[in-house]
Design a protein around this motif. Structure first.
Motif, mmCIF file in Angstrom:
data_model
loop_
_atom_site.group_PDB
_atom_site.id
_atom_site.type_symbol
_atom_site.label_atom_id
_atom_site.label_comp_id
_atom_site.label_asym_id
_atom_site.label_seq_id
_atom_site.Cartn_x
_atom_site.Cartn_y
_atom_site.Cartn_z
ATOM 1 N N VAL A 1 0.951 -1.123 0.040
ATOM 2 C CA VAL A 1 -0.134 0.060 -0.028
ATOM 3 C C VAL A 1 0.935 1.296 0.017
ATOM 4 C CG1 VAL A 1 -1.744 1.313 1.328
ATOM 5 C CG2 VAL A 1 -2.114 -1.119 0.983
ATOM 6 N N THR A 2 1.961 1.177 0.913
ATOM 7 C CA THR A 2 3.089 2.397 0.719
ATOM 8 C C THR A 2 3.394 2.624 -0.536
ATOM 9 O OG1 THR A 2 3.218 2.223 3.252
ATOM 10 C CG2 THR A 2 4.911 3.342 2.077
ATOM 11 N N GLY A 3 3.901 1.429 -0.930
ATOM 12 C CA GLY A 3 4.613 1.415 -2.475
ATOM 13 C C GLY A 3 3.576 2.026 -3.576
ATOM 14 N N LEU A 4 2.214 1.627 -3.487
ATOM 15 C CA LEU A 4 1.388 2.328 -4.459
ATOM 16 C C LEU A 4 1.125 3.660 -4.256
ATOM 17 C CD1 LEU A 4 -1.368 -0.625 -4.271
ATOM 18 C CD2 LEU A 4 0.003 0.075 -6.260
ATOM 19 N N PHE A 5 1.162 4.208 -2.903
ATOM 20 C CA PHE A 5 0.871 5.465 -2.731
ATOM 21 C C PHE A 5 1.982 6.480 -3.141
ATOM 22 C CE2 PHE A 5 0.856 9.070 0.079
ATOM 23 C CZ PHE A 5 -0.496 9.767 -0.004
ATOM 24 N N TYR A 6 3.105 6.082 -2.717
ATOM 25 C CA TYR A 6 4.372 7.048 -3.162
ATOM 26 C C TYR A 6 4.891 6.621 -4.499
ATOM 27 C CZ TYR A 6 4.371 8.589 1.590
ATOM 28 O OH TYR A 6 4.026 9.292 2.760
ATOM 29 N N GLY A 7 4.810 5.255 -4.964
ATOM 30 C CA GLY A 7 5.402 5.034 -5.977
ATOM 31 C C GLY A 7 4.539 4.750 -7.217
ATOM 32 N N GLY A 8 3.063 4.966 -6.803
ATOM 33 C CA GLY A 8 2.246 4.900 -7.972
ATOM 34 C C GLY A 8 1.663 6.239 -8.129
ATOM 35 N N VAL A 9 0.798 7.013 -6.916
ATOM 36 C CA VAL A 9 0.237 8.332 -7.099
ATOM 37 C C VAL A 9 1.348 9.382 -6.809
ATOM 38 C CG1 VAL A 9 -1.162 9.749 -5.618
ATOM 39 C CG2 VAL A 9 -1.966 7.324 -5.784
ATOM 40 N N GLY A 10 2.267 8.904 -6.154
ATOM 41 C CA GLY A 10 3.244 10.099 -5.883
ATOM 42 C C GLY A 10 4.088 10.243 -7.159
ATOM 43 N N LEU A 11 4.752 9.032 -7.809
ATOM 44 C CA LEU A 11 5.214 9.257 -9.117
ATOM 45 C C LEU A 11 4.598 9.829 -10.123
ATOM 46 C CD1 LEU A 11 8.038 8.843 -10.014
ATOM 47 C CD2 LEU A 11 7.519 6.584 -10.781
#
Length: 152
Positions: free
Chosen positions: A31-41
């Motif tokens: 979930v953290t990866g999706l948030f920062y690596g997905g939405v954030g990127l």
């Protein structure tokens, strides 16, 4: 700029993030990866492009200056390759953010993954329509409007 390449990369990247959201276990690291690596990127990509595009530092393919105050101005902006690409990245970032919220909220309230997947599909494809489907589902199950709409 190669707007077709930017579009293809961001679109495919977002699709990968959606597949992970729909089918991977929702462990904290994922979930953290999706948030920062997905939405954030995606949001970061948008931010890196929007300012130079709006100020004319990079060519977006439009001859008219950006104008968000009229429908004609918005249509001109979105009809250019740069405007359409950056607009699409905007949708990708926000829809993934909403999808992540829906998925986490649905997990919290015990909605099965098989029920979440079609709703997530509608969030991906039709944004606000998918969100309202989820909000209606939450309302029908728990009959609490405030609880159904408040993000956590």
């Amino acid at each position: 700029m190669n707007w077709d390449l930017i579009y293809t990369i961001t679109n495919n990247y977002a699709l990968l993030m959606w597949l992970i959201l729909a089918f991977a276990p929702r462990r904290p690291a994922i979930v953290t990866g999706l948030f920062y690596g997905g939405v954030g990127l995606l949001a970061g990509t948008y931010a890196l492009i929007i300012i130079p595009l709006m100020t004319g530092l990079i060519d977006g393919g439009s001859t008219a200056p950006p104008d968000f105050t009229t429908l004609t101005g918005v249509r001109q902006l979105l009809s250019s390759p740069g405007g359409a690409t950056v607009g699409w990245i905007h949708y990708l970032a926000f829809d993934l953010f909403v999808g992540l919220w829906v998925a986490r909220n649905a997990d919290k309230y015990g909605f099965a993954r098989w029920l979440q997947i079609p709703i997530l599909f509608f969030v991906l494809m039709l944004g606000p329509f998918g969100l309202i489907l989820y909000l209606l589902l939450r309302f029908t199950r728990y009959n609490k409007v405030a609880d159904a709409v408040m993000p956590e």
